[in-house]
Design a protein around this motif. Structure first.
Motif, short mmCIF file in Angstrom:
data_model
loop_
_atom_site.label_atom_id
_atom_site.label_comp_id
_atom_site.label_asym_id
_atom_site.label_seq_id
_atom_site.Cartn_x
_atom_site.Cartn_y
_atom_site.Cartn_z
N GLU A 20 -0.47 11.51 -2.55
CA GLU A 20 -1.40 10.46 -2.97
C GLU A 20 -0.68 9.25 -3.55
O GLU A 20 -1.09 8.09 -3.32
CB GLU A 20 -2.39 11.02 -4.01
CG GLU A 20 -3.39 12.01 -3.47
CD GLU A 20 -2.83 13.42 -3.38
OE1 GLU A 20 -1.63 13.60 -3.74
OE2 GLU A 20 -3.56 14.34 -2.96
N GLY A 21 0.38 9.50 -4.30
CA GLY A 21 1.08 8.39 -4.94
C GLY A 21 1.68 7.42 -3.94
O GLY A 21 1.50 6.20 -4.04
N SER A 22 2.41 7.95 -2.96
CA SER A 22 3.02 7.07 -1.97
C SER A 22 1.97 6.40 -1.10
O SER A 22 2.12 5.24 -0.70
CB SER A 22 4.00 7.87 -1.10
OG SER A 22 3.33 8.90 -0.39
N SER A 23 0.87 7.13 -0.79
CA SER A 23 -0.19 6.53 0.01
C SER A 23 -0.80 5.33 -0.71
O SER A 23 -1.00 4.26 -0.10
CB SER A 23 -1.28 7.56 0.30
OG SER A 23 -0.77 8.62 1.08
N LEU A 24 -1.07 5.50 -2.00
CA LEU A 24 -1.63 4.38 -2.76
C LEU A 24 -0.64 3.23 -2.84
O LEU A 24 -1.01 2.06 -2.73
CB LEU A 24 -2.01 4.85 -4.17
CG LEU A 24 -2.62 3.78 -5.09
CD1 LEU A 24 -3.89 3.21 -4.48
CD2 LEU A 24 -2.89 4.37 -6.47
N GLY A 25 0.64 3.56 -3.01
CA GLY A 25 1.66 2.51 -3.05
C GLY A 25 1.72 1.72 -1.76
O GLY A 25 1.82 0.49 -1.77
N PHE A 26 1.64 2.44 -0.62
CA PHE A 26 1.66 1.75 0.67
C PHE A 26 0.44 0.85 0.84
O PHE A 26 0.52 -0.24 1.39
CB PHE A 26 1.73 2.77 1.81
CG PHE A 26 3.04 3.48 1.92
CD1 PHE A 26 4.23 2.82 1.63
CD2 PHE A 26 3.10 4.82 2.28
CE1 PHE A 26 5.45 3.49 1.72
CE2 PHE A 26 4.30 5.49 2.38
CZ PHE A 26 5.48 4.82 2.09
N VAL A 27 -0.72 1.32 0.37
CA VAL A 27 -1.94 0.51 0.48
C VAL A 27 -1.80 -0.77 -0.34
O VAL A 27 -2.13 -1.88 0.12
CB VAL A 27 -3.16 1.32 0.01
CG1 VAL A 27 -4.38 0.41 -0.15
CG2 VAL A 27 -3.47 2.44 1.00
N LEU A 28 -1.30 -0.63 -1.57
CA LEU A 28 -1.12 -1.82 -2.41
C LEU A 28 -0.09 -2.77 -1.83
O LEU A 28 -0.26 -4.00 -1.86
CB LEU A 28 -0.72 -1.38 -3.83
CG LEU A 28 -1.76 -0.57 -4.60
CD1 LEU A 28 -1.19 -0.13 -5.95
CD2 LEU A 28 -3.03 -1.39 -4.82
N ALA A 29 0.99 -2.21 -1.30
CA ALA A 29 2.02 -3.05 -0.68
C ALA A 29 1.47 -3.79 0.53
O ALA A 29 1.74 -4.98 0.74
CB ALA A 29 3.23 -2.20 -0.29
N ALA A 30 0.67 -3.06 1.35
CA ALA A 30 0.08 -3.70 2.52
C ALA A 30 -0.84 -4.84 2.11
O ALA A 30 -0.87 -5.90 2.76
CB ALA A 30 -0.69 -2.67 3.35
N GLY A 31 -1.57 -4.67 1.00
CA GLY A 31 -2.43 -5.74 0.51
C GLY A 31 -1.64 -6.95 0.08
O GLY A 31 -2.02 -8.09 0.38
N SER A 32 -0.52 -6.72 -0.58
CA SER A 32 0.32 -7.84 -1.01
C SER A 32 0.93 -8.57 0.18
O SER A 32 0.97 -9.80 0.22
CB SER A 32 1.43 -7.34 -1.94
OG SER A 32 0.88 -6.77 -3.11
N VAL A 33 1.42 -7.80 1.16
CA VAL A 33 1.99 -8.42 2.36
C VAL A 33 0.93 -9.23 3.09
O VAL A 33 1.18 -10.35 3.57
CB VAL A 33 2.60 -7.35 3.28
CG1 VAL A 33 3.00 -7.96 4.62
CG2 VAL A 33 3.81 -6.71 2.61
N GLY A 34 -0.28 -8.68 3.18
CA GLY A 34 -1.36 -9.41 3.83
C GLY A 34 -1.69 -10.71 3.10
O GLY A 34 -1.94 -11.74 3.74
N ALA A 35 -1.67 -10.66 1.77
CA ALA A 35 -1.94 -11.88 1.00
C ALA A 35 -0.86 -12.93 1.24
O ALA A 35 -1.16 -14.12 1.38
CB ALA A 35 -2.03 -11.53 -0.49
N ILE A 36 0.38 -12.50 1.29
CA ILE A 36 1.48 -13.43 1.57
C ILE A 36 1.30 -14.05 2.95
O ILE A 36 1.43 -15.27 3.14
CB ILE A 36 2.83 -12.71 1.47
CG1 ILE A 36 3.09 -12.27 0.02
CG2 ILE A 36 3.96 -13.62 1.96
CD1 ILE A 36 4.28 -11.34 -0.13
N PHE A 37 0.99 -13.21 3.93
CA PHE A 37 0.78 -13.70 5.29
C PHE A 37 -0.37 -14.69 5.34
O PHE A 37 -0.28 -15.74 5.99
CB PHE A 37 0.51 -12.51 6.21
CG PHE A 37 0.24 -12.90 7.64
CD1 PHE A 37 1.27 -13.28 8.48
CD2 PHE A 37 -1.07 -12.89 8.13
CE1 PHE A 37 1.01 -13.65 9.80
CE2 PHE A 37 -1.33 -13.26 9.44
CZ PHE A 37 -0.29 -13.63 10.28
N GLY A 38 -1.45 -14.38 4.64
CA GLY A 38 -2.60 -15.28 4.63
C GLY A 38 -2.28 -16.62 4.01
O GLY A 38 -2.73 -17.67 4.49
N ALA A 39 -1.51 -16.61 2.94
CA ALA A 39 -1.13 -17.87 2.30
C ALA A 39 -0.28 -18.73 3.23
O ALA A 39 -0.47 -19.95 3.33
CB ALA A 39 -0.37 -17.59 1.01
#
Length: 480
Positions: A127-146
């Motif tokens: 669960e820990g790594s899965s949540l970390g990957f989800v949060l990281a994917a959200g950050s990468v998506g935000a960077i891409f969107g900007a």
């Protein structure tokens, strides 16, 4: 993808707000705060929804995605309607931002906790790594969107199409929201869901293709409109008049230019009175290139450098303002290419004015500070450090155009800077507009300024109260 759409939407919101309320620290603060507030509420509500039975959560998440797509696509239209209904000033700006951008911000973030829950359940014991990957994917998506918003979408397709693209990206997330949990029974209303999704996609496409553009000409920096009434062509940037030129077909190309805006008339009176036959003048802010055109037309030995941050402004001037366009065609050159300087007289620099001041090694006899972002001066061009640098490269007078309320904070702060750096400073004020603001024109010089015999209509000399000089650390925050 949702994070990318959300960040693109946020940046586009700040851009599309400019034609209605200008752009300043306060407008961007309002957009960021309200949109982030929507993201926060959406995450909280999404967490509660994620705890509900899967079938219910799936239906709610899919509805949120459809609602977000539709709300994103209609954002420019809603903003225009609120402005036409009388939304003005700080209160109107805050109300407009909340009503237009807050609901979509809630809806676009609401699915995230459910999607995170699905990702965690897919990897039991990790669960820990899965949540970390989800949060990281959200950050990468935000960077891409900007990056997409600032470098691609807004400059190349404009704000209206960018909002529609955000809606389309949101709809593309629908297939990733399962209609039933793994191994569970398929919901019976899948056809209805498909019909709603198709209808939403059609609406988003219609909004992007048929929606009225927010600007006649648009880049990531400027929202431009050109209006011709009678013999006068006017250039507007974010709703503020930037330049005007009277079209006179029979005029000689080297004859005097008819300056239609009163503030340019005063600036030219001062330039004409204060400068010799062959001056070198720096113009921070190209606008309609009216003053450089007048200078070069009246003084054959004069040289000018015009620093305009947005190449689109120059292209629009070349298309619609014939006298300035002709001067650029005959005497203009890329000031970064020294080889052309021998034949050119009007150097064009497409860069931020402060960056140019910091980097140039040229010297000038005078300078005109006439750079605007919407209806105000960019904060970093209204600081003591800016004018200290200007003082080191300009041997003669400096002329400044500002828009402010009577004895307002901007004109007082810039006046205080000039009083610190120059022994001779004078100020005139134009008539107040419907918002209670006027053009304030300042002239500062190391030597005494000769008085002008006349002033433009409705202009008068004015006294400016004492104030704190703006600095890079404590600068101008913008009109509201």
């Amino acid at each position: 993808m949702l994070s990318a759409a959300g960040l693109t939407y946020e940046i586009a919101a700040g851009r599309v707000l400019a034609p209605f309320f200008g752009t300043s620290l306060l407008t961007w603060t309002s957009v960021i705060a309200i949109v982030l507030g929507g993201f926060s509420l959406g995450s909280a509500l999404g967490g509660l929804i994620a705890e509900r039975p899967t079938a219910v959560a799936v239906g709610t998440v899919r509805n949120a995605l459809v609602a977000a797509a539709v709300l994103m696509a209609v954002s420019p239209t809603l903003l225009g309607l609120l402005h036409s209904w009388g939304a003005r000033g700080t209160g109107g700006m805050l109300l407009s931002v909340f009503l237009v951008f807050f609901p979509a911000s809630v809806c676009v973030t609401l699915p995230s906790p459910f999607l995170a829950k699905v990702a965690i359940q897919a990897r039991p014991g990790r669960e820990g790594s899965s949540l970390g990957f989800v949060l990281a994917a959200g950050s990468v998506g935000a960077i891409f969107g900007a990056i997409v918003a600032g470098f691609v979408a807004l400059p190349f397709i404009g704000a209206t199409a960018t909002f529609a693209a955000c809606g389309a990206a949101t709809l593309l997330c629908l297939p990733f929201v399962r209609n039933a949990p793994p191994g569970g029974e398929r919901r019976q209303d899948g056809g209805a869901d498909t019909a709603v999704a198709v209808a939403a996609a059609g609406f988003v496409a219609f909004a992007g293709l048929a929606g009225a553009p927010a600007c006649q000409y648009e880049s990531g920096l400027s929202c431009l409109h050109v209006v011709q009434r009678g013999a006068v062509v006017r250039l507007f940037s974010d709703g503020t008049a930037q330049a005007a030129e009277r079209v006179s077909r029979g005029a000689e190309r080297d004859g005097p230019v008819d300056l239609s805006l009163p503030y340019t008339q005063w600036l030219w009176m001062r330039l004409d009175r204060d400068l010799g036959p062959a001056p070198s003048v720096l113009f921070i802010g190209g606008g309609g290139y009216s003053l450089p055109t007048e200078l070069l037309a009246s003084r054959p030995d004069a040289q000018a450098i015009a620093v305009e941050i947005d190449p689109l402004v120059t292209r629009v001037v070349q298309q619609h303002l014939p006298r300035a366009a002709e001067m650029i065609a005959r005497t203009g050159y890329d000031a970064a290419n020294d080889a052309q300087e021998a034949t050119g007289r009007l150097g064009l620099v497409h860069a931020d004015g402060r960056v140019y001041l910091n980097e140039t090694e040229r010297r000038f006899d005078a300078a005109v500070m006439d750079a605007f972002s919407s209806g105000s001066v960019p904060a970093h061009l209204a600081t003591r450090e800016t004018y200290e640098r200007l003082r080191t490269i300009v041997d003669g007078p400096v002329y400044v155009n500002l828009i402010d309320e009577h004895d307002g904070p901007l004109v007082r702060g810039v006046h205080a800077i000039l009083r610190e750096l120059y022994p001779h400073v004078e100020a005139v004020r134009g008539p107040l507009n419907d918002q209670g603001r006027a053009n304030f024109l300042l002239a500062a010089s190391p030597t005494a300024l000769a008085s002008l015999d006349t002033l433009p209509d409705d202009y008068e000399r004015t006294r400016i109260s004492e104030a704190r000089a703006f600095t890079d650390d404590r600068e101008w925050v913008g009109h509201r």
